[in-house]
Design a protein around this motif. Structure first.
Motif, PDB file in Angstrom:
ATOM      1  N   GLU A  76       0.829  -1.209   0.000  1.00  0.00           N
ATOM      2  CA  GLU A  76       0.000   0.000   0.000  1.00  0.00           C
ATOM      3  C   GLU A  76       0.863   1.260   0.000  1.00  0.00           C
ATOM      4  N   GLN A  77       1.906   1.276   0.809  1.00  0.00           N
ATOM      5  CA  GLN A  77       2.693   2.491   0.976  1.00  0.00           C
ATOM      6  C   GLN A  77       3.576   2.793  -0.228  1.00  0.00           C
ATOM      7  N   PHE A  78       4.102   1.766  -0.852  1.00  0.00           N
ATOM      8  CA  PHE A  78       4.997   2.012  -1.981  1.00  0.00           C
ATOM      9  C   PHE A  78       4.247   2.162  -3.297  1.00  0.00           C
ATOM     10  N   ASP A  79       2.986   1.803  -3.307  1.00  0.00           N
ATOM     11  CA  ASP A  79       2.146   2.020  -4.488  1.00  0.00           C
ATOM     12  C   ASP A  79       2.820   1.487  -5.758  1.00  0.00           C
ATOM     13  N   VAL A  80       3.387   0.294  -5.652  1.00  0.00           N
ATOM     14  CA  VAL A  80       4.042  -0.332  -6.791  1.00  0.00           C
ATOM     15  C   VAL A  80       3.021  -1.215  -7.504  1.00  0.00           C
ATOM     16  N   ASP A  81       3.060  -1.169  -8.834  1.00  0.00           N
ATOM     17  CA  ASP A  81       2.222  -2.075  -9.612  1.00  0.00           C
ATOM     18  C   ASP A  81       2.443  -3.494  -9.101  1.00  0.00           C
ATOM     19  N   SER A  82       1.360  -4.217  -8.868  1.00  0.00           N
ATOM     20  CA  SER A  82       1.476  -5.556  -8.289  1.00  0.00           C
ATOM     21  C   SER A  82       2.376  -6.469  -9.111  1.00  0.00           C
ATOM     22  N   ALA A  83       2.482  -6.175 -10.411  1.00  0.00           N
ATOM     23  CA  ALA A  83       3.330  -6.995 -11.271  1.00  0.00           C
ATOM     24  C   ALA A  83       4.800  -6.824 -10.935  1.00  0.00           C
ATOM     25  N   MET A  84       5.142  -5.724 -10.245  1.00  0.00           N
ATOM     26  CA  MET A  84       6.541  -5.468  -9.927  1.00  0.00           C
ATOM     27  C   MET A  84       6.813  -5.615  -8.433  1.00  0.00           C
ATOM     28  N   VAL A  85       6.099  -6.518  -7.794  1.00  0.00           N
ATOM     29  CA  VAL A  85       6.413  -6.945  -6.435  1.00  0.00           C
ATOM     30  C   VAL A  85       6.964  -8.359  -6.532  1.00  0.00           C
ATOM     31  N   VAL A  86       8.181  -8.539  -6.082  1.00  0.00           N
ATOM     32  CA  VAL A  86       8.854  -9.830  -6.215  1.00  0.00           C
ATOM     33  C   VAL A  86       9.097 -10.401  -4.822  1.00  0.00           C
ATOM     34  N   LYS A  87       8.614 -11.623  -4.604  1.00  0.00           N
ATOM     35  CA  LYS A  87       8.901 -12.329  -3.355  1.00  0.00           C
ATOM     36  C   LYS A  87      10.065 -13.271  -3.621  1.00  0.00           C
ATOM     37  N   SER A  88      11.195 -12.951  -3.011  1.00  0.00           N
ATOM     38  CA  SER A  88      12.428 -13.682  -3.290  1.00  0.00           C
ATOM     39  C   SER A  88      12.438 -15.024  -2.581  1.00  0.00           C
ATOM     40  N   GLU A  89      13.074 -15.985  -3.220  1.00  0.00           N
ATOM     41  CA  GLU A  89      13.225 -17.319  -2.639  1.00  0.00           C
ATOM     42  C   GLU A  89      14.376 -17.362  -1.642  1.00  0.00           C
ATOM     43  N   GLY A  90      15.185 -16.311  -1.591  1.00  0.00           N
ATOM     44  CA  GLY A  90      16.342 -16.344  -0.699  1.00  0.00           C
ATOM     45  C   GLY A  90      16.786 -14.961  -0.290  1.00  0.00           C
ATOM     46  N   MET A  91      18.059 -14.670  -0.461  1.00  0.00           N
ATOM     47  CA  MET A  91      18.669 -13.417   0.001  1.00  0.00           C
ATOM     48  C   MET A  91      18.279 -12.262  -0.905  1.00  0.00           C
ATOM     49  N   LEU A  92      17.992 -11.098  -0.307  1.00  0.00           N
ATOM     50  CA  LEU A  92      17.758  -9.877  -1.070  1.00  0.00           C
ATOM     51  C   LEU A  92      19.085  -9.136  -1.263  1.00  0.00           C
ATOM     52  N   GLY A  93      19.145  -8.326  -2.332  1.00  0.00           N
ATOM     53  CA  GLY A  93      20.309  -7.470  -2.528  1.00  0.00           C
ATOM     54  C   GLY A  93      21.600  -8.229  -2.767  1.00  0.00           C
ATOM     55  N   LEU A  94      21.584  -9.115  -3.771  1.00  0.00           N
ATOM     56  CA  LEU A  94      22.766  -9.934  -4.037  1.00  0.00           C
ATOM     57  C   LEU A  94      23.946  -9.115  -4.560  1.00  0.00           C
ATOM     58  N   ARG A  95      23.710  -7.878  -4.962  1.00  0.00           N
ATOM     59  CA  ARG A  95      24.812  -7.030  -5.442  1.00  0.00           C
ATOM     60  C   ARG A  95      25.900  -6.863  -4.390  1.00  0.00           C
ATOM     61  N   HIS A  96      25.534  -6.986  -3.106  1.00  0.00           N
ATOM     62  CA  HIS A  96      26.500  -6.756  -2.029  1.00  0.00           C
ATOM     63  C   HIS A  96      27.420  -7.950  -1.785  1.00  0.00           C
ATOM     64  N   LEU A  97      27.213  -9.041  -2.498  1.00  0.00           N
ATOM     65  CA  LEU A  97      28.077 -10.208  -2.315  1.00  0.00           C
ATOM     66  C   LEU A  97      29.521  -9.918  -2.700  1.00  0.00           C
ATOM     67  N   ASP A  98      29.743  -8.856  -3.468  1.00  0.00           N
ATOM     68  CA  ASP A  98      31.118  -8.537  -3.862  1.00  0.00           C
ATOM     69  C   ASP A  98      31.999  -8.256  -2.648  1.00  0.00           C
ATOM     70  N   ALA A  99      31.385  -7.893  -1.495  1.00  0.00           N
ATOM     71  CA  ALA A  99      32.169  -7.652  -0.284  1.00  0.00           C
ATOM     72  C   ALA A  99      32.870  -8.927   0.171  1.00  0.00           C
ATOM     73  N   ILE A 100      32.225 -10.057  -0.026  1.00  0.00           N
ATOM     74  CA  ILE A 100      32.818 -11.333   0.380  1.00  0.00           C
ATOM     75  C   ILE A 100      33.952 -11.712  -0.570  1.00  0.00           C
ATOM     76  N   CYS A 101      33.869 -11.231  -1.820  1.00  0.00           N
ATOM     77  CA  CYS A 101      34.919 -11.543  -2.795  1.00  0.00           C
ATOM     78  C   CYS A 101      36.259 -10.942  -2.395  1.00  0.00           C
ATOM     79  N   GLY A 102      36.258 -10.007  -1.458  1.00  0.00           N
ATOM     80  CA  GLY A 102      37.505  -9.431  -0.985  1.00  0.00           C
ATOM     81  C   GLY A 102      38.250 -10.310   0.002  1.00  0.00           C
ATOM     82  N   GLU A 103      37.677 -11.435   0.379  1.00  0.00           N
ATOM     83  CA  GLU A 103      38.349 -12.360   1.293  1.00  0.00           C
ATOM     84  C   GLU A 103      39.722 -12.749   0.729  1.00  0.00           C
ATOM     85  N   PRO A 104      40.796 -12.667   1.537  1.00  0.00           N
ATOM     86  CA  PRO A 104      42.151 -12.933   1.027  1.00  0.00           C
ATOM     87  C   PRO A 104      42.402 -14.427   0.790  1.00  0.00           C
TER      88      PRO A 104
END
Length: 742
Positions: free
Chosen positions: A306-334
């Motif tokens: 209701e608050q974000f007023d997003v078209d229902s077609a663009m609401v995605v219920k993820s099967e797992g982790m949100l924001g996978l773009r941040h996984l690059d932080a783990i790639c810095g492991e030495p």
């Protein structure tokens, strides 16, 4: 002094130029025409999603080290975020305003959104499966992306203490009720909604906790083993510290993406002020996509929808982790054993042979450098030498993207402070770099650089440096033409070409280009280069028409091109015309390709491939047979800053630079282009339906060494390095095509 110039003159020139470049409007076709278009062209947005699936496929590539596979997963997620914030947002805006403009394949905005939605869900599901597989494999190697319940008591106690001391002071719970309106969530923002209860007679309370952008997305536990826990898991587990005395009835993790495009209004009189305001507006843009975790509390989900007023077609219920773009932080492991082997770019041997004197080396003979195999430092050194050389009187430079810590900017500032005439064309409209470019423009102006922002309607996308030096024979002009940005970090990842020359004709043309951008002095003619939007497209058509004429005359005819994208309908139709005439066409197109290859009666003589690998293919090259079979010493070869897209050819200032020097000509054609065309190990071949299949080499062929990886080749061979003598000795092994006798 900063040059912003009156908007009226800019608009008048733009209208005249647009009338020249855009041509007549196309008639609206019926259903049959739309069906025919779908068989002839690939939708731009769907082609981009296909490209991102190829990127995602590299996260599943068992030949790659595990942390590199995780990085590809992160890149695919970041790509998808940008696509959503720009392309989906644009289509939704068209659909909302009732704009029925059709894409090249005949789909209107709503039809495109429906097709995108289906593919978006498929990609998101595949990303989660890839993450699941990588988590298991990384765990075997001692890197754990953990759920808190997987950890022992000591580790959990450390996490709770860390939450108390490091996370709790950063977060602020916000009640949501009639006296506390729903708080603003910034673009790419992530948060947790809690439904709470205190006492049986008290109504439920809803609280939001936004995850601070400055907090680490993944917390690494101390110890030899690399154990990472997502910050949202900590907030969920230890929320009782936030809400003492409350019972937590449910929660829901969410993430929101907003419209992030910036449209320049014609009435804007001050570009800098306009963009400063527009950047703030972008952070508060219309919500485009709402992501929820699969276990989101139903009441929380209803409130978020209701608050974000997003078209229902663009609401995605993820099967797992949100924001996978941040996984690059783990790639810095030495863990070098889980990454690509280190690679150090070579410094051009020609310049080393001249004791590091760039001008002396360029004056002797033109030089072409291929990044990242050859160091970007040579570009920096060229400008730094220009800044400190007393004989240099002026420097002109285009800047599209330069990075955060830019040695290019530093060199220009040094030159201005040394009393040289320095002009910088700073493009404010470089997407997601607007704020950085405003900062650079301010610093340059303070140092005495003349800063120009160019055209209101067009981006200045050409990559050009022009240095004028006083020598014994008189003034001499040295130029650098690039296919990529003046960005030292990107130059370690992006494959681009840097061309250095003291050719007087190219110097005169480069001066006309700068006069066009800084003073709107439209060049009536140029000696060598072609400039968009006033002549580059026409030059390409002239060259393709010549190949068509050669084919009709029974002569060898061919076109090779390496681009990031091809979507321009006129260019595609011209290539279809050439294919029908018998011209052999080889296209290496990394990303979007609206052309369909191998379609009977349309494009039988066209092959399209996409190379995805360790480096991001970014260099742009055209080659034309000129009556001889490619590759040939007689071929016409060009470097360019432009892709074959409407925005590049019709709405941007770009350059097409001919390579006349024999050594550089052969290096670009017989090394760069040939290696890309013959690559088998990183290539995807486009099929007539527009889909891509990976080019795989069978086990027997691999054992015999018949597979070819162009990235490995350039890393392990002298490549260009500014020495033409390396060309024959380091030719593409066993795969070099025979030149025709003519």
């Amino acid at each position: 002094m900063c040059n912003t110039r009156p908007a009226r003159g800019r608009r008048r020139l733009a209208r005249r130029m647009n009338a020249f470049t855009q041509g007549p409007a196309e008639p609206v076709d019926g259903g049959s025409a739309a069906a025919a278009a779908a068989e002839r062209y690939v939708n731009r947005e769907l082609s981009w999603l296909s490209f991102n699936r190829r990127v995602l496929a590299e996260s599943e590539n068992e030949r790659y080290p595990l942390l590199e596979r995780l990085r590809f997963l992160s890149i695919s997620a970041s790509n998808l975020d940008e696509f959503t914030m720009i392309r989906i947002a644009g289509l939704e805006g068209q659909a909302t305003r009732g704009i029925e403009t059709t894409a090249i394949d005949g789909l209107d905005p709503r039809q495109q959104l429906a097709a995108i939605r289906e593919l978006l869900l498929a990609v998101e599901s595949r990303q989660q499966r890839a993450l699941g597989a990588l988590r298991d494999l990384l765990a075997e190697e001692g890197i754990l992306i953990a759920e808190i319940d997987q950890l022992d008591d000591t580790q959990q106690a450390w996490l709770e203490e860390y939450f108390t001391t490091d996370i709790l002071p950063l977060i602020t719970p916000q009640a949501i009720d009639p006296s506390h309106p729903f708080p603003f969530v910034a673009n790419l923002g992530m948060g947790v909604l809690f439904r709470l209860k205190r006492g049986r007679r008290q109504p439920d309370l809803v609280e939001m906790v936004l995850i601070p952008s400055g907090a680490p997305r993944f917390v690494r536990l101390p110890g030899k083993q690399a154990v990472y826990v997502a910050i949202e898991k900590l907030i969920g587990r230890y929320a009782a510290q936030l809400f003492p005395g409350f019972k937590i009835l449910g929660d829901g993790l969410f993430r929101v993406l907003r419209d992030s495009d910036i449209e320049v209004e014609e009435e804007a009189e001050d570009l800098v002020r306009y963009f400063r305001t527009a950047i703030q507006r972008r952070r508060r843009g219309r919500a485009v996509l709402l992501e929820l975790d699969r276990d989101c509390d139903p009441a929380a989900e209803a409130l978020l929808r209701e608050q974000f007023d997003v078209d229902s077609a663009m609401v995605v219920k993820s099967e797992g982790m949100l924001g996978l773009r941040h996984l690059d932080a783990i790639c810095g492991e030495p863990r070098p054993d889980l990454k690509f082997a280190p690679f150090s770019p070579r410094y051009p041997e020609r310049i080393l042979a001249h004791d590091g004197d760039c001008f002396s080396a360029i004056r002797e003979k033109d030089i072409v450098i291929q990044h990242p195999y050859e160091s970007f430092e040579v570009v920096v050194d060229f400008l730094h030498q220009a800044a400190t050389d007393p004989a240099v009187v002026s420097i002109k430079q285009t800047l599209y993207r330069a990075g955060d810590q830019s040695p290019v900017i530093a060199a220009l500032i040094d030159a201005a402070q040394a009393g040289k005439a320095v002009t910088a064309v700073v493009e404010l409209k470089a997407r997601f770099d607007e704020e950085r470019n405003i900062r650079w423009a301010t610093e340059l102006e303070r140092a005495g650089v003349q800063v120009i922002y160019g055209f209101m309607e067009w981006k200045t996308h050409a990559k050009v440096s022009l240095v004028v030096r006083r020598e014994e024979e008189g003034y001499r002009t040295y130029c650098h033409f690039g296919t990529g940005n003046y960005h030292p970090i990107n130059a370690r990842i992006y494959t681009d070409l840097s061309y250095f020359t003291a050719d007087p004709a190219l110097g005169r043309d480069a001066a006309k280009l700068f006069n066009f951008v800084t003073g709107y002095v439209e060049p009536r003619e140029t000696e060598r280069i072609a400039i968009s939007p006033i002549g580059l497209k026409a030059k390409l058509f002239e060259l393709i028409d010549r190949e068509i004429a050669n084919a009709h005359a029974g002569k060898p005819a061919g076109v090779w091109a390496k681009l990031n994208s091809i979507t321009h309908r006129e260019v595609i139709d011209k290539l279809y015309e050439a294919s029908a005439a018998g011209v052999e066409i080889q296209l290496v197109v990394r990303g979007i390709c609206s052309l369909r290859a191998g379609v009977p009666g349309v494009s039988e003589n066209i092959q399209v491939k996409s190379i995805i690998g360790r480096f991001l293919e970014h260099s742009r090259v055209w080659a034309f047979g000129n009556g001889h079979r490619l590759p040939s010493k007689h071929a016409d070869v060009f470097l360019t800053s432009a892709d074959a897209m409407s925005r590049n050819l019709d709405r941007r200032v770009e350059v097409l630079v001919p390579i006349v020097n024999k050594t550089v000509h052969d290096q670009v054609l017989e090394q760069v282009m040939l290696a890309n065309i013959l690559d088998t190990e990183q290539s995807w071949q486009q099929q007539p339906d527009g889909q891509y299949e990976r080019m795989r080499v069978g086990p027997e062929a691999e054992a015999e060494g018949e597979g070819f990886n162009c990235h490995d080749y350039f890393m392990s061979n002298p490549s260009l390095s500014g020495r033409g003598a390396a060309l024959k000795a380091g030719a593409v092994p066993k795969l070099r095509l025979e030149d025709d006798p003519g």
